[in-house]
Structures are given as C-alpha cells and as structure tokens.
Design an enzyme around this catalytic site. Structure first.
Site, PDB file in Angstrom:
ATOM      1  CG  ASP A 465     -34.197 -41.087 -41.577  1.00 13.53           C
ATOM      2  OD1 ASP A 465     -33.452 -40.536 -42.390  1.00 13.53           O
ATOM      3  OD2 ASP A 465     -34.461 -40.618 -40.442  1.00 13.53           O
ATOM      4  CG  ASP A 522     -32.746 -33.794 -40.129  1.00 11.04           C
ATOM      5  OD1 ASP A 522     -33.877 -34.153 -40.495  1.00 11.04           O
ATOM      6  OD2 ASP A 522     -31.886 -34.580 -39.687  1.00 11.04           O
TER       7      ASP A 522
HETATM    8  C1  DGJ Z   1     -33.101 -38.116 -39.262  1.00  7.30           C
HETATM    9  C2  DGJ Z   1     -34.316 -37.461 -39.817  1.00  7.30           C
HETATM   10  O1  DGJ Z   1     -33.979 -36.527 -40.782  1.00  7.30           O
HETATM   11  C3  DGJ Z   1     -35.112 -36.854 -38.663  1.00  7.30           C
HETATM   12  O2  DGJ Z   1     -36.196 -36.132 -39.157  1.00  7.30           O
HETATM   13  C4  DGJ Z   1     -35.539 -37.958 -37.763  1.00  7.30           C
HETATM   14  O3  DGJ Z   1     -36.444 -38.803 -38.430  1.00  7.30           O
HETATM   15  C5  DGJ Z   1     -34.339 -38.736 -37.280  1.00  7.30           C
HETATM   16  N1  DGJ Z   1     -33.494 -39.155 -38.358  1.00  7.30           N
HETATM   17  C6  DGJ Z   1     -34.752 -39.933 -36.491  1.00  7.30           C
HETATM   18  O4  DGJ Z   1     -33.692 -40.698 -36.119  1.00  7.30           O
END
Ligand code: DGJ
Length: 718
Positions: A465, A522
């Site tokens: 991430d 997301d």
């Molecule tokens: C942002 C990501 O896009 C989510 O899928 C998740 O992994 C969160 N961060 C976790 O903090």
C-alpha cells in the site's frame, strides 16, 4: 538483419548545417511491427522528426521522399523555414512550442543545447540514435523498440553530461499528434473514482497535465488516447500513449502556431533535485490502431501482461482472493478470522489476504506504520496459527504492508525522526509521513523487517500500500521504492505483490514491471467498478486487475447492490471477495459460489483474453467482450449502469468475430430475467447459433432487465 552502426563521418551533412539543410536530408530510419510504421527523418545533422506514424508502408517506400513530402509550407508571418518538430524540440532552433529539454549547468547557468548527429544503431526491432552537443558536452540517446506480438513501441531517452547538470524537464522521445484528431482523451479520477476519461478538444495552445503528488495518483493515470475523427471503441484510427513511471508525470499536448501538434511525456518537472551526469526518462509506450480504441487497448493489455509483468509462477491460474479489510478493519481477532477464512474458502477463495492491523499497536490509522512486527496482543503465538488454518483450508496466505510509510507514533519515528521525508511541520496524510526512500539505511531497515516476516512465515503475496501523496515530487524517492521492491523480489521470487495506493493510486507500467496485480480502487461498489474497469481496460488486462465482491451495502458509497451484480462485476477481472462472509444469506452465498465457480472454470482462457470495449447504442449500458487468444470463444458482459431512455434494450454489437463463422451464443444467467421481462426473446430459452456477420452488424437483442444488473453472454465458434 544484422545490427549496423552509422557514424556522423559517414554522412555528408556537416555539423552546424542547421535551418538551411531542409533540402539536404541525410538520415532516415523506419520501424515496422506489422501493424504500424514509424519513420524518422533528419535534416543534415539535426535531430530527427517523426515524419510518419500510421499503418504499414510498403517495404520499398522512399524515405527521403516521405521526408520531403512531410514538410509544411511557409507563408506570411512565418520564419523562412519551419523549425523541426524533432524528437527533442530545441529552444535554440526557434522552436515555437515547449522545448523537450530544460536544464542548467552546475552553477545555475541555463544550458541551451543544439544536438548534432553522432551515431545510429539499428536492428530488426530496435533503433538507437545518439546525438551530441560538443559545446555543452551533452550526449542525447533515444531508443525505440518495436514488438511484433503486442504492437507497442517503447521509446526512451537518456541524457549524459560531462559535468553534473541540473535538470528541469526532459521529455521522452517526442511524437507528433495526428491532425485528423478533434479531441484527446486523458485520465482523471479520485479516491473511489479512478480512471475517469477527460475529453478535451484540440485548440491552439497547450494541454498541460502535471502530477506533482510524487506518486502516480488516482487523479493522474499517465495515459493519453488520440482518436481520429469518427473513431469509436471498435473502429477508426487512434494513437495511444502511456508513460511508465510511478513518481508523477508531465504531459504536454500542444498545437503549435503553425498547426502542427506535439505530444511530450516525462517525469514531472524539477523532480530531479540533485545535479547529475546522467538522467533518463521512463519508457514511453506508444501504439497506433486501425481498429478503434480497442486496438490501443489490446496492444497495451498484451504488452503489460506478456512483456512487462514478471509473473512468479507461469502457468499458475490467478487465485480467487479473499481480503479481510472490509470485514474486520483493524479489529483482528483470531477466532473471527478463522471463521471468516472457513467461509471464504467455502465460497471458493484460494488466497487469504490479511490486511492492515496485524503489526505494532495498529488499532487505528494513527500509529505503528514502519513497526513491522506482529502485534502480540492480537497474535500471541504469532501469525502461525492463522496461516496454518488458512493453509488447511486450501488457501495460500498474503499480507499487507505499507513499506514507504511511517507514523509519528512509531518506534522507528521515535528513533529516527530524520528518516521521514519532508519538513517536520508538513501536513500529514492519513496521519502519516513517507519515509525517505532515497536513503540506503531506510531501505535496508525496511527490507530487514519485511524479509524477517517473509522468512518466518509461508507467505506468497504482499498487498503493498501507499496511502498518501509525498510532500514534494522527488524522482529519488521513486527510484528508492523501486530498489526496495527489486531487492525483495530478488530475495523472495515466489512472493507476488499487489500495487495498492488507497486503491488505484499507483497504477502504471513502471510499478507493474515489479508487481503482479493492482488494487484498482477502494470502491467495491459494483456500479462504480463497472465504469472504472471499462476505462482501465484501455491499458490493463484482466490478469492484473483486482476486483472484489464487496459488502451488500457498499462501505464507500452507501449503495446496496444485489449479489449477482456484485459477483459478475468482480468476475470480469481478477476475482476476489472483500466483505464479512457471515453477512451472506444462504441464497447470496449460493449465487456467489456459482459465479466464482464459473470464473474458475473459465479463467484458463479469460486470463489471456483481449478485453474489447463494445460500442453501446444505449448510454445506460456498459458492455465489453473478452475474446480468447485463439478467437474461438468469448464472453460478453453487458452491464446495465442506469435506466434506459427507451423501453426495450437496443441490440449490442459484438466485435472482432469471424464474419463467416457461426457462433453458439448462450445467455449464461438467462434464468435471472425479472418477471417484468414478459416477452420471449430467443436468448431466454437457450443457446442460439448466429453468424459473426450478424453478431457484429446487427447485434444481439437481450431481454429486458433492471438497472444495476449484468447479462453474461458466452459464445463459442462452431
Ligand atoms: C487502503 C487500501 O486501499 C485498503 O484496501 C486497505 O488496505 C487500507 N488502505 C488499509 O489501511
């Protein structure tokens, strides 16, 4: 054909023979890949221009004639000759637009180079051109590489200096843009809304996109499509561009005062902070299509999948994912995770990904980033018991990291506050700072922490991430991230990596040369996803595009969507689940199991299929066709994103089929037609045999359906 190397001495035009040399062309090169020809021509020793880019030219085309024919006229109010729109337009040659290179000497004096031919090397699939400026002691090298399988040309430039110089702007080889094009399509977006198309009409002056966020960004996918007038998804001519760099790009699409147009791509300006003797652009991927936007899309999809991504185990099908983020967030409890894993496996998951919350004291997003040690409060016996359980269920285990980031509330920040990038009083992003990845000691520390986890536990997947923008763009930061990933990949070659950045904030061919999947967004809202996937397919193949079935009521949009729609939208790409499976009713679980089983059954060919965007006559319908590599089968996903203006569905035309062949066409989910569909369209009863000509010219008439539903149509060539 063997390589040959031309030297300046071999050519008649002396160095310094500048504007007056238009009638004495002395260097020409052509590149061919079977679908496109690119011709470069240079006057005397000057940098070459792309004088032709389009469908293949006859092998015996006289390049000197092409070069001469390419020249535009001169009339009142113009210079006596038109400055070249070269692969690196030079400010010193009266170029009326943005130059391709802006730099200063080590002491800050502006440098205004004039490059002259030094050497050229050409082989069957590559051309390297070397130019030098003997006064400023600079060497410019441009390379073009063709690929007959994918039809993508990769162009790149390198600048070498005898002394360190400061770089402001350096464009990858510059291409002319078609004058038959009325508009350009580039990409915007936001968190939970990636890959939005920006359509801008061409006009005098410049469209300038610059991403100064330090990562590729939701808002700035570095791509450009130039459709010619009349081009659609399935027909007409189009040109595609993608700049493969994760640190933020700059794009210039400029119409010059004389009407010519240029396209420049490079790193965002001034992101090289230190003087250096060498700078290089990222690869610029370009392609010309004679069959609409799909020609560009297929070229990029194939190039990414077959030439860029370094797969860990070739031949292994993409596993169905389960990701626990939207089920438990930071609240990790072993018994709950065990039960979730059991249910996920029962639905068909093959990989369980433990998301954020397993390390440090990470109970929310204010703390612990960079403290990559298992939280003993949540996992008193480490991750072993959970991983064993997951393995017993037949799934592999993946884990979340955010390696470039640090919370102020972390052991590492307390020990090394100076390892964070940017000033102390900077605005935080998601309560966190970025680490300074250009520092070898930072990379070594993070590497050791991650390697310890990957060594201790049998992990085959990292969700990597990157949840904030940088305090300022910095190319060294991007190179540092690349170096860390490269080192981990070398040490753990079987570990796959997914590039995530609050969803699709780091998607580009640069990061994808080191990773195997992207988290497109997301947003698990299937309706949003349907649109995003459709646009992202202009560049991304199915095999890398993660798509998960989210909760019944979407956490990021509040929308409630039916399980069948959620499942089919996820089944369009690399499928997964990301909800608490305990919320599923028996009926929902059955639907999800069925669609997952369909996906697994078909992935053997859909993983390498071409995704073709269909031209929908109804704006409420977003449709695509996935065509197998051997072209013997296809699946069309016809998504109803809204309510149609007309009462019954308009026929959907398929594409790239064999006109003379017959296809057996089956509406896979015909039993889900709602009772309001009262008529008897033949597809509701079972398979039909129809010719490619009919399917492409007339199109298929589908049953009536509700908005937020998907028809799934399978076809097999007989
Ligand atoms: C942002 C990501 O896009 C989510 O899928 C998740 O992994 C969160 N961060 C976790 O903090």
């Amino acid at each position: 054909m063997s390589d040959h190397f031309d030297h300046a001495e071999a050519h008649a035009s002396p160095v310094g023979d500048l504007m007056g040399a238009a009638d004495k062309p002395s260097h020409f090169w052509r590149l061919d890949d079977g679908r496109q020809t690119l011709v470069l021509g240079a006057c005397g020793a000057r940098l070459p221009e792309v004088v032709y880019w389009g469908p293949p030219l006859p092998g015996d085309a006289d390049l000197s004639v092409l070069h001469a024919a390419h020249a535009i006229d001169v009339t009142g109010g113009m210079l006596d000759a038109n400055p070249d729109l070269s692969i690196l337009p030079e400010a010193t040659r009266s170029f009326p637009g943005q130059p391709g290179l802006i730099l200063r000497d080590g002491d800050g004096t502006p440098l205004l180079p004039k490059f002259c031919f030094k050497a050229a090397r050409q082989s069957d699939d590559a051309l390297e051109l070397v130019y030098e400026d003997t006064e400023s002691l600079l060497t410019y090298t441009a390379t073009f590489t063709t690929n007959r399988h994918t039809r993508v040309i990769t162009a790149k430039a390198v600048l070498d200096a005898a002394h360190p110089v400061h770089l402001h702007w350096f464009a990858a080889p510059v291409l002319p843009a078609s004058q038959q094009s009325d508009e350009m399509i580039d990409f915007a977006g936001r968190w939970c809304g990636e890959f939005q198309l920006n359509k801008t009409p061409w006009s005098a002056g410049m469209r300038y996109r610059e991403n100064r966020t330090g990562r590729t960004g939701h808002e700035h996918f570095p791509g450009l499509i130039l459709p010619e007038r009349g081009a659609t998804n399935t027909q007409g001519q189009a040109f595609g561009f993608h700049y493969g760099w994760s640190g933020g790009h700059k794009m210039i699409a400029e119409e010059l005062p004389d009407g010519r147009r240029q396209i420049q791509f490079g790193h965002a300006a001034r992101m090289e902070h230190a003087a250096s003797k060498r700078f290089e652009t990222a690869p610029l991927y370009i392609t010309y299509s004679v069959d609409g936007l799909n020609g560009c899309a297929v070229a990029f999809q194939r190039h990414l999948r077959d030439e860029i991504v370094t797969w860990t185990e070739t031949g292994r099908p993409r596993p169905v994912h389960y990701n626990c983020w939207e089920a438990v967030y930071f609240d990790h409890k072993l018994p709950v995770l065990r039960e979730i894993a059991e249910r996920a496996a029962g639905l068909g998951a093959e990989r369980f990904v433990l998301d954020d919350g397993w390390f440090g004291q990470r109970d929310d997003d204010t703390t612990s980033l960079s403290d990559w040690e298992v939280d003993p409060r949540k996992y008193p016996e480490g991750l072993g018991p959970l991983i064993d359980h997951v393995h017993k269920l037949g799934m592999t285990f993946g884990i979340w990291f955010e390696p470039e980031m640090i919370n102020e509330d972390s052991d590492l920040h307390r020990a090394h506050p100076d390892w964070a990038l940017g000033s102390e009083d900077q605005t935080l992003g998601r309560q966190q700072k970025a680490l300074n990845m250009s520092l070898p000691e930072v990379r070594a520390f993070i590497y050791d922490r991650m390697a310890a986890i990957l060594t201790q536990y049998p992990i085959d997947y990292i969700k990597w991430d990157h949840n904030r923008v940088l305090p300022m763009p910095d190319a060294a930061q991007t190179r540092g991230s690349y170096a860390l990933i490269d080192r981990l990949r070398a040490a753990f070659p079987q570990v796959e990596i997914e590039s995530c950045a609050s969803g699709g904030g780091r998607i580009d061919f640069g990061i994808l040369s080191r990773t195997q999947r992207v988290w497109l967004s997301d947003s698990n809202d299937a309706l949003e996803r349907l649109k995003m996937q459709h646009n992202a397919a202009l560049f991304l193949p199915m095999a890398v595009t993660g798509s998960h079935v989210g909760p019944r009521r979407c956490h990021t949009s509040g929308r409630t969507l039916d399980i069948a729609f959620r499942a089919w939208v996820a089944a369009q790409r690399h499928m997964g689940f990301e909800m608490d499976p305990r919320e599923l009713t028996e009926e929902e679980a059955t639907v999800l199991r069925e669609v997952t089983s369909w996906w697994k059954h078909n992935r053997v060919w859909t993983e390498t299929a071409d995704i073709l965007r269909l031209d929908s006559p109804d704006p409420a319908v977003i449709a695509e066709q996935q065509l197998s590599q051997d072209q013997t089968r296809f699946v069309a996903f016809i998504g109803k994103a809204g309510t149609s203006a007309q009462i019954t569905p308009r026929p959907v035309r398929l594409t790239r089929l064999e006109a003379d062949a017959n296809y057996e066409v089956t509406l896979v989910n015909r039993h889900s037609a709602p009772t309001l569909s009262r008529g008897a369209p033949a597809l509701k009863d079972g398979p039909l045999v129809l010719s490619g000509a009919y399917l492409m010219a007339h199109g298929l008439t589908l049953p009536w359906s509700f908005p937020e539903t998907m028809w799934v149509l399978e076809g097999k060539r007989l």
